[in-house]
Design an enzyme around this catalytic site. Sequence first.
Site, PDB file in Angstrom:
ATOM      1  N   LYS A   4      42.811  37.574  50.259  1.00 52.16           N
ATOM      2  CA  LYS A   4      43.356  38.826  49.740  1.00 52.16           C
ATOM      3  C   LYS A   4      43.204  39.899  50.810  1.00 52.16           C
ATOM      4  CE  LYS A   4      42.699  42.312  46.153  1.00 52.16           C
ATOM      5  NZ  LYS A   4      42.157  42.625  44.822  1.00 52.16           N
TER       6      LYS A   4
ATOM      7  N   LYS B 285      47.367  36.673  48.781  1.00 45.81           N
ATOM      8  CA  LYS B 285      47.835  37.935  48.218  1.00 45.81           C
ATOM      9  C   LYS B 285      47.785  39.020  49.282  1.00 45.81           C
ATOM     10  CE  LYS B 285      46.456  41.464  44.980  1.00 45.81           C
ATOM     11  NZ  LYS B 285      45.412  41.998  44.162  1.00 45.81           N
TER      12      LYS B 285
HETATM   13  C1  PBG Z   1      41.765  44.391  41.697  1.00 41.95           C
HETATM   14  C2  PBG Z   1      43.165  44.041  41.950  1.00 41.95           C
HETATM   15  C3  PBG Z   1      44.156  44.736  42.676  1.00 41.95           C
HETATM   16  C4  PBG Z   1      45.348  44.048  42.504  1.00 41.95           C
HETATM   17  C5  PBG Z   1      45.063  42.944  41.710  1.00 41.95           C
HETATM   18  N1  PBG Z   1      43.697  42.942  41.389  1.00 41.95           N
HETATM   19  C6  PBG Z   1      44.096  46.031  43.391  1.00 41.95           C
HETATM   20  C7  PBG Z   1      43.293  46.179  44.588  1.00 41.95           C
HETATM   21  O1  PBG Z   1      42.698  45.259  45.131  1.00 41.95           O
HETATM   22  O2  PBG Z   1      43.231  47.329  45.014  1.00 41.95           O
HETATM   23  C8  PBG Z   1      46.685  44.449  43.057  1.00 41.95           C
HETATM   24  C9  PBG Z   1      47.860  43.857  42.377  1.00 41.95           C
HETATM   25  C10 PBG Z   1      49.155  44.497  42.670  1.00 41.95           C
HETATM   26  O3  PBG Z   1      49.291  45.393  43.522  1.00 41.95           O
HETATM   27  O4  PBG Z   1      50.120  44.102  42.003  1.00 41.95           O
HETATM   28  N2  PBG Z   1      40.860  44.210  42.695  1.00 41.95           N
END
Ligand code: PBG
Length: 321
Positions: free
Chosen positions: A195, A248
């Site tokens: 991520k 992601k």
């Molecule tokens: C939580 C999380 C996030 C997203 C999914 N889980 C936000 C982040 O990490 O700031 C983002 C999903 C999206 O932008 O559709 N940690």
Amino acid sequence: MERFRSYRETPAIRDQEAQVFLAPEDFIVPYFVVEGESIKAPIPSLWDVYHFSIDVLLIELESLASFGINKILLFGVVEPGLKDPAGTAAYQSDSLIARAVFAIKARYPHLIVMTDVCLCGYTDHGHCGLLSGHGARVDNDTTLPWLAEIARMHARAGADYVCPSAMMDGQVRAIRQRLDQAGYSATRIMGYSAKYASGFYGPFRDAVESSPRQGDRRSYQMDYRNRDQALPEVRADLAEGADVVMVKPAYTYLDVIARVRDALPEVKLAAYLVSGEYMMIKSAAAAGVLDEQSAMREVHTAIKRAGADWIISYGAKSMYF
Ligand code: PBG
């Protein structure tokens, strides 16, 4: 001269040559759950996505099933007044998400219910973990037990998959151990393994009001300038007990998806078309510069072609089914 055009001459021949097909079972649809009743409130920054109270979500899921989509991913959205430094609203036994999971599984036992496991939507500082050093740093190891506790509560409510997204090292192991000790060895884990700290999360953070008050997430989410850390992150999650791993964002990280797929052909791989990527397509379509349906279809097909088995997407339903 090779006659490549013979592969493209008619729709029937093109269909015969096609290798990548999207199916409803490929998709995981995210939902944002809020307290209250009779609520279906549009999210201004995330078009055609809503905040749902549990009662309305139950009705909404009926139409999802009619498309043949069988997987959802739940995010809880709590009032700012319920947020505190430790994110306690996330792991209370009657938390919003625990109640939502319980109600959904009671009504739709065959729907695969996945839950996001993170603190950022529940902490007043907006970070994904607990802070240490006078709030200067997100502390990895003291965060782990609380992520495990959130996962245990979700498993207790009946979640099929718990999905840690906090990017703390060791989070999958901490969760696996806690679930096994508590008797939830059948509950599976989908790790947000690779991520990246991305500029494409903006609309989501508006929806959850989870932007960090201070600083950013670059000390725990991956730096997109690096290409070699993704595989070790994925391998670590698998070694710690993840059943499904994830890349992601998806659209801007197709190379990473392909690298993971090539290195680990057997692994179950998900990819998340994140909020900003989705809105890029939606807003370009609204500006009249491209056709939404065909752009959505092309992007989702590209994500699958790169190697993803499952695609987490706000656009799954609107696409074509
Ligand atoms: C939580 C999380 C996030 C997203 C999914 N889980 C936000 C982040 O990490 O700031 C983002 C999903 C999206 O932008 O559709 N940690």
